[in-house]
Design a protein around this motif. Sequence first.
Motif, PDB file in Angstrom:
ATOM      1  N   UNK A   1      -0.551   3.047 -10.971  1.00 31.45           N
ATOM      2  CA  UNK A   1      -0.634   3.423 -12.438  1.00 31.45           C
ATOM      3  C   UNK A   1      -1.034   2.161 -12.942  1.00 31.45           C
ATOM      4  N   UNK A   2      -2.174   2.168 -13.843  1.00 32.19           N
ATOM      5  CA  UNK A   2      -2.651   1.130 -14.448  1.00 32.19           C
ATOM      6  C   UNK A   2      -2.856   1.004 -16.019  1.00 32.19           C
ATOM      7  N   UNK A   3      -2.403   0.069 -16.607  1.00 30.05           N
ATOM      8  CA  UNK A   3      -2.852  -0.036 -18.201  1.00 30.05           C
ATOM      9  C   UNK A   3      -3.482  -1.368 -18.484  1.00 30.05           C
ATOM     10  N   UNK A   4      -4.501  -1.236 -18.845  1.00 27.24           N
ATOM     11  CA  UNK A   4      -5.325  -2.502 -19.269  1.00 27.24           C
ATOM     12  C   UNK A   4      -5.576  -2.846 -20.892  1.00 27.24           C
TER      13      UNK A   4
ATOM     14  N   UNK B   1      -8.974  -2.633 -12.764  1.00 29.69           N
ATOM     15  CA  UNK B   1      -8.099  -1.641 -13.338  1.00 29.69           C
ATOM     16  C   UNK B   1      -8.507  -0.413 -12.560  1.00 29.69           C
ATOM     17  N   UNK B   2      -9.906  -0.109 -12.386  1.00 30.81           N
ATOM     18  CA  UNK B   2     -10.429   1.126 -11.885  1.00 30.81           C
ATOM     19  C   UNK B   2     -10.182   1.089 -10.387  1.00 30.81           C
ATOM     20  N   UNK B   3     -10.271  -0.229  -9.732  1.00 36.32           N
ATOM     21  CA  UNK B   3     -10.206  -0.424  -8.436  1.00 36.32           C
ATOM     22  C   UNK B   3      -8.647  -0.016  -7.931  1.00 36.32           C
ATOM     23  N   UNK B   4      -7.571  -0.846  -8.954  1.00 37.34           N
ATOM     24  CA  UNK B   4      -6.367  -0.403  -8.693  1.00 37.34           C
ATOM     25  C   UNK B   4      -5.873   1.184  -8.821  1.00 37.34           C
ATOM     26  N   UNK B   5      -6.623   1.779  -9.813  1.00 34.62           N
ATOM     27  CA  UNK B   5      -6.212   3.166 -10.018  1.00 34.62           C
ATOM     28  C   UNK B   5      -6.632   4.003  -8.728  1.00 34.62           C
ATOM     29  N   UNK B   6      -7.887   3.574  -8.150  1.00 34.76           N
ATOM     30  CA  UNK B   6      -8.220   4.327  -7.004  1.00 34.76           C
ATOM     31  C   UNK B   6      -7.499   4.112  -5.939  1.00 34.76           C
TER      32      UNK B   6
ATOM     33  N   UNK C   1       0.790  -1.166   0.028  1.00 33.43           N
ATOM     34  CA  UNK C   1       0.065   0.024   0.217  1.00 33.43           C
ATOM     35  C   UNK C   1       0.850   1.128   0.083  1.00 33.43           C
ATOM     36  N   UNK C   2       2.084   1.328   0.623  1.00 28.46           N
ATOM     37  CA  UNK C   2       2.809   2.490   0.616  1.00 28.46           C
ATOM     38  C   UNK C   2       3.372   3.079  -0.557  1.00 28.46           C
ATOM     39  N   UNK C   3       3.543   2.163  -1.771  1.00 23.27           N
ATOM     40  CA  UNK C   3       4.161   2.459  -2.915  1.00 23.27           C
ATOM     41  C   UNK C   3       3.376   2.237  -4.073  1.00 23.27           C
ATOM     42  N   UNK C   4       2.967   3.436  -4.844  1.00 23.07           N
ATOM     43  CA  UNK C   4       2.230   2.959  -6.118  1.00 23.07           C
ATOM     44  C   UNK C   4       3.245   2.272  -7.049  1.00 23.07           C
ATOM     45  N   UNK C   5       2.326   1.132  -7.482  1.00 23.62           N
ATOM     46  CA  UNK C   5       2.995   0.392  -8.524  1.00 23.62           C
ATOM     47  C   UNK C   5       2.489   0.632 -10.098  1.00 23.62           C
ATOM     48  N   UNK C   6       3.156   0.174 -11.001  1.00 20.68           N
ATOM     49  CA  UNK C   6       2.739   0.305 -12.116  1.00 20.68           C
ATOM     50  C   UNK C   6       2.160  -1.219 -12.614  1.00 20.68           C
ATOM     51  N   UNK C   7       0.984  -1.144 -12.932  1.00 29.34           N
ATOM     52  CA  UNK C   7       0.319  -2.587 -13.068  1.00 29.34           C
ATOM     53  C   UNK C   7      -0.254  -2.605 -14.472  1.00 29.34           C
ATOM     54  N   UNK C   8      -0.041  -3.961 -15.188  1.00 28.47           N
ATOM     55  CA  UNK C   8      -0.511  -4.225 -16.447  1.00 28.47           C
ATOM     56  C   UNK C   8      -1.669  -5.204 -16.137  1.00 28.47           C
TER      57      UNK C   8
END
Length: 69
Positions: free
Chosen positions: A60-63, A51-56, A34-41
Amino acid sequence: MSTFNSAQYDDFLAKSDDVYAMTKFQILLDWLPGATPLRVLNAGCGSGELSCLLAAAGHEVVGIDPAPE
């Protein structure tokens, strides 16, 4: 050009009421740090609910999804 996709919208609404899908999504959200924003594919993202839940949650999300709808 319209960006509205009725199949995507219908699936997005259905997933919001799907206890199984939402439980899977919550397990993933709880498991990610939770502490560090991740870049998620999110490969095979469907309507993009996860993707919306991860972005919220600050990630950072790419779907991508092979299905055109």
